[in-house]
Design a protein around this motif. Structure first.
Motif, mmCIF file in Angstrom:
data_model
loop_
_atom_site.group_PDB
_atom_site.id
_atom_site.type_symbol
_atom_site.label_atom_id
_atom_site.label_comp_id
_atom_site.label_asym_id
_atom_site.label_seq_id
_atom_site.Cartn_x
_atom_site.Cartn_y
_atom_site.Cartn_z
ATOM 1 N N PHE A 190 17.754 -110.797 -36.455
ATOM 2 C CA PHE A 190 16.293 -110.758 -36.538
ATOM 3 C C PHE A 190 15.700 -112.058 -36.005
ATOM 4 O O PHE A 190 14.631 -112.064 -35.399
ATOM 5 C CB PHE A 190 15.826 -110.529 -37.985
ATOM 6 N N GLU A 191 16.375 -113.162 -36.245
ATOM 7 C CA GLU A 191 15.898 -114.457 -35.753
ATOM 8 C C GLU A 191 15.711 -114.432 -34.231
ATOM 9 O O GLU A 191 14.675 -114.853 -33.713
ATOM 10 C CB GLU A 191 16.881 -115.553 -36.142
ATOM 11 N N CYS A 192 16.696 -113.915 -33.521
ATOM 12 C CA CYS A 192 16.582 -113.831 -32.058
ATOM 13 C C CYS A 192 15.530 -112.809 -31.635
ATOM 14 O O CYS A 192 14.828 -113.022 -30.647
ATOM 15 C CB CYS A 192 17.938 -113.505 -31.435
ATOM 16 N N ALA A 193 15.400 -111.708 -32.381
ATOM 17 C CA ALA A 193 14.386 -110.706 -32.062
ATOM 18 C C ALA A 193 12.991 -111.311 -32.188
ATOM 19 O O ALA A 193 12.120 -111.080 -31.345
ATOM 20 C CB ALA A 193 14.528 -109.492 -32.969
ATOM 21 N N ILE A 194 12.771 -112.096 -33.234
ATOM 22 C CA ILE A 194 11.474 -112.758 -33.416
ATOM 23 C C ILE A 194 11.224 -113.735 -32.279
ATOM 24 O O ILE A 194 10.146 -113.758 -31.679
ATOM 25 C CB ILE A 194 11.410 -113.457 -34.785
ATOM 26 N N GLU A 195 12.221 -114.532 -31.942
ATOM 27 C CA GLU A 195 12.070 -115.499 -30.853
ATOM 28 C C GLU A 195 11.789 -114.791 -29.534
ATOM 29 O O GLU A 195 10.993 -115.246 -28.721
ATOM 30 C CB GLU A 195 13.320 -116.370 -30.732
ATOM 31 N N GLY A 196 12.420 -113.660 -29.321
ATOM 32 C CA GLY A 196 12.273 -112.954 -28.057
ATOM 33 C C GLY A 196 11.022 -112.109 -27.924
ATOM 34 O O GLY A 196 10.531 -111.904 -26.813
ATOM 35 N N LEU A 197 10.487 -111.622 -29.053
ATOM 36 C CA LEU A 197 9.389 -110.661 -28.958
ATOM 37 C C LEU A 197 8.077 -111.069 -29.625
ATOM 38 O O LEU A 197 7.023 -110.595 -29.216
ATOM 39 C CB LEU A 197 9.829 -109.318 -29.564
ATOM 40 N N ALA A 198 8.124 -111.883 -30.664
ATOM 41 C CA ALA A 198 6.896 -112.208 -31.401
ATOM 42 C C ALA A 198 5.968 -113.070 -30.541
ATOM 43 O O ALA A 198 6.415 -114.036 -29.915
ATOM 44 C CB ALA A 198 7.224 -112.931 -32.702
ATOM 45 N N PRO A 199 4.677 -112.732 -30.523
ATOM 46 C CA PRO A 199 3.736 -113.536 -29.735
ATOM 47 C C PRO A 199 3.526 -114.901 -30.376
ATOM 48 O O PRO A 199 3.812 -115.104 -31.563
ATOM 49 C CB PRO A 199 2.446 -112.709 -29.784
ATOM 50 N N ARG A 200 3.017 -115.838 -29.608
ATOM 51 C CA ARG A 200 2.708 -117.181 -30.123
ATOM 52 C C ARG A 200 1.221 -117.293 -30.422
ATOM 53 O O ARG A 200 0.394 -116.709 -29.723
ATOM 54 C CB ARG A 200 3.110 -118.251 -29.114
ATOM 55 N N CYS A 201 0.898 -118.072 -31.437
ATOM 56 C CA CYS A 201 -0.488 -118.342 -31.805
ATOM 57 C C CYS A 201 -1.169 -119.098 -30.661
ATOM 58 O O CYS A 201 -0.602 -120.059 -30.119
ATOM 59 C CB CYS A 201 -0.529 -119.171 -33.092
ATOM 60 N N GLY A 202 -2.376 -118.665 -30.321
ATOM 61 C CA GLY A 202 -3.138 -119.302 -29.254
ATOM 62 C C GLY A 202 -3.628 -120.697 -29.590
ATOM 63 O O GLY A 202 -4.086 -121.429 -28.713
ATOM 64 N N HIS A 203 -3.517 -121.111 -30.862
ATOM 65 C CA HIS A 203 -3.962 -122.447 -31.266
ATOM 66 C C HIS A 203 -2.784 -123.374 -31.556
ATOM 67 O O HIS A 203 -2.635 -124.400 -30.924
ATOM 68 C CB HIS A 203 -4.876 -122.372 -32.491
ATOM 69 N N CYS A 204 -1.919 -122.999 -32.505
ATOM 70 C CA CYS A 204 -0.843 -123.910 -32.922
ATOM 71 C C CYS A 204 0.495 -123.613 -32.257
ATOM 72 O O CYS A 204 1.406 -124.431 -32.297
ATOM 73 C CB CYS A 204 -0.680 -123.894 -34.444
ATOM 74 N N GLY A 205 0.632 -122.440 -31.648
ATOM 75 C CA GLY A 205 1.848 -122.112 -30.924
ATOM 76 C C GLY A 205 2.983 -121.526 -31.750
ATOM 77 O O GLY A 205 4.032 -121.205 -31.203
ATOM 78 N N CYS A 206 2.797 -121.369 -33.071
ATOM 79 C CA CYS A 206 3.874 -120.801 -33.882
ATOM 80 C C CYS A 206 4.034 -119.320 -33.571
ATOM 81 O O CYS A 206 3.145 -118.676 -33.033
ATOM 82 C CB CYS A 206 3.630 -121.024 -35.372
ATOM 83 N N ARG A 207 5.187 -118.777 -33.892
ATOM 84 C CA ARG A 207 5.429 -117.350 -33.699
ATOM 85 C C ARG A 207 4.649 -116.568 -34.751
ATOM 86 O O ARG A 207 4.638 -116.925 -35.925
ATOM 87 C CB ARG A 207 6.909 -117.018 -33.839
ATOM 88 N N ILE A 208 3.988 -115.505 -34.340
ATOM 89 C CA ILE A 208 3.225 -114.659 -35.258
ATOM 90 C C ILE A 208 4.148 -113.533 -35.709
ATOM 91 O O ILE A 208 4.474 -112.636 -34.931
ATOM 92 C CB ILE A 208 1.960 -114.098 -34.584
ATOM 93 N N ILE A 209 4.562 -113.595 -36.974
ATOM 94 C CA ILE A 209 5.494 -112.611 -37.505
ATOM 95 C C ILE A 209 4.745 -111.511 -38.247
ATOM 96 O O ILE A 209 5.144 -110.363 -38.245
ATOM 97 C CB ILE A 209 6.528 -113.289 -38.413
ATOM 98 N N GLY A 210 3.616 -111.857 -38.862
ATOM 99 C CA GLY A 210 2.818 -110.878 -39.591
ATOM 100 C C GLY A 210 1.752 -110.261 -38.707
ATOM 101 O O GLY A 210 1.878 -110.215 -37.478
#
Length: 78
Positions: free
Chosen positions: A29-49
């Motif tokens: 799941f860690e790699c799936a999140i890294e590969g598919l989850a979009p990044r926040c337009g402000h802080c750049g973190c992965r958006i999981i929710g």
């Protein structure tokens, strides 16, 4: 054995995730999140929710959306 498209690990029980017409292969799941989850337009973190969409941008929370000039958003609805 399938090879994870993020880390390259070969794994005998991969996660196969289809997005539109493209199938993705991950070893965790860690790699799936890294590969598919979009990044926040402000802080750049992965958006999981759910996050917040405003125009063509996505944000992880109302704070980041407001910091980027989006109005009328709140993390908690009362």
């Amino acid at each position: 054995m399938s090879q994870c498209e993020v880390c390259g690990n070969e794994y005998h029980r991969p996660l196969l995730i289809k997005v539109d017409d493209t199938e993705h292969v991950f070893d965790s799941f860690e790699c799936a999140i890294e590969g598919l989850a979009p990044r926040c337009g402000h802080c750049g973190c992965r958006i999981i929710g759910h996050g917040i969409e405003a125009g063509s941008q996505r944000y992880c929370c109302a704070h980041c959306a407001r910091s980027s000039g989006v109005t009328g958003v709140a993390d908690n609805a009362h």
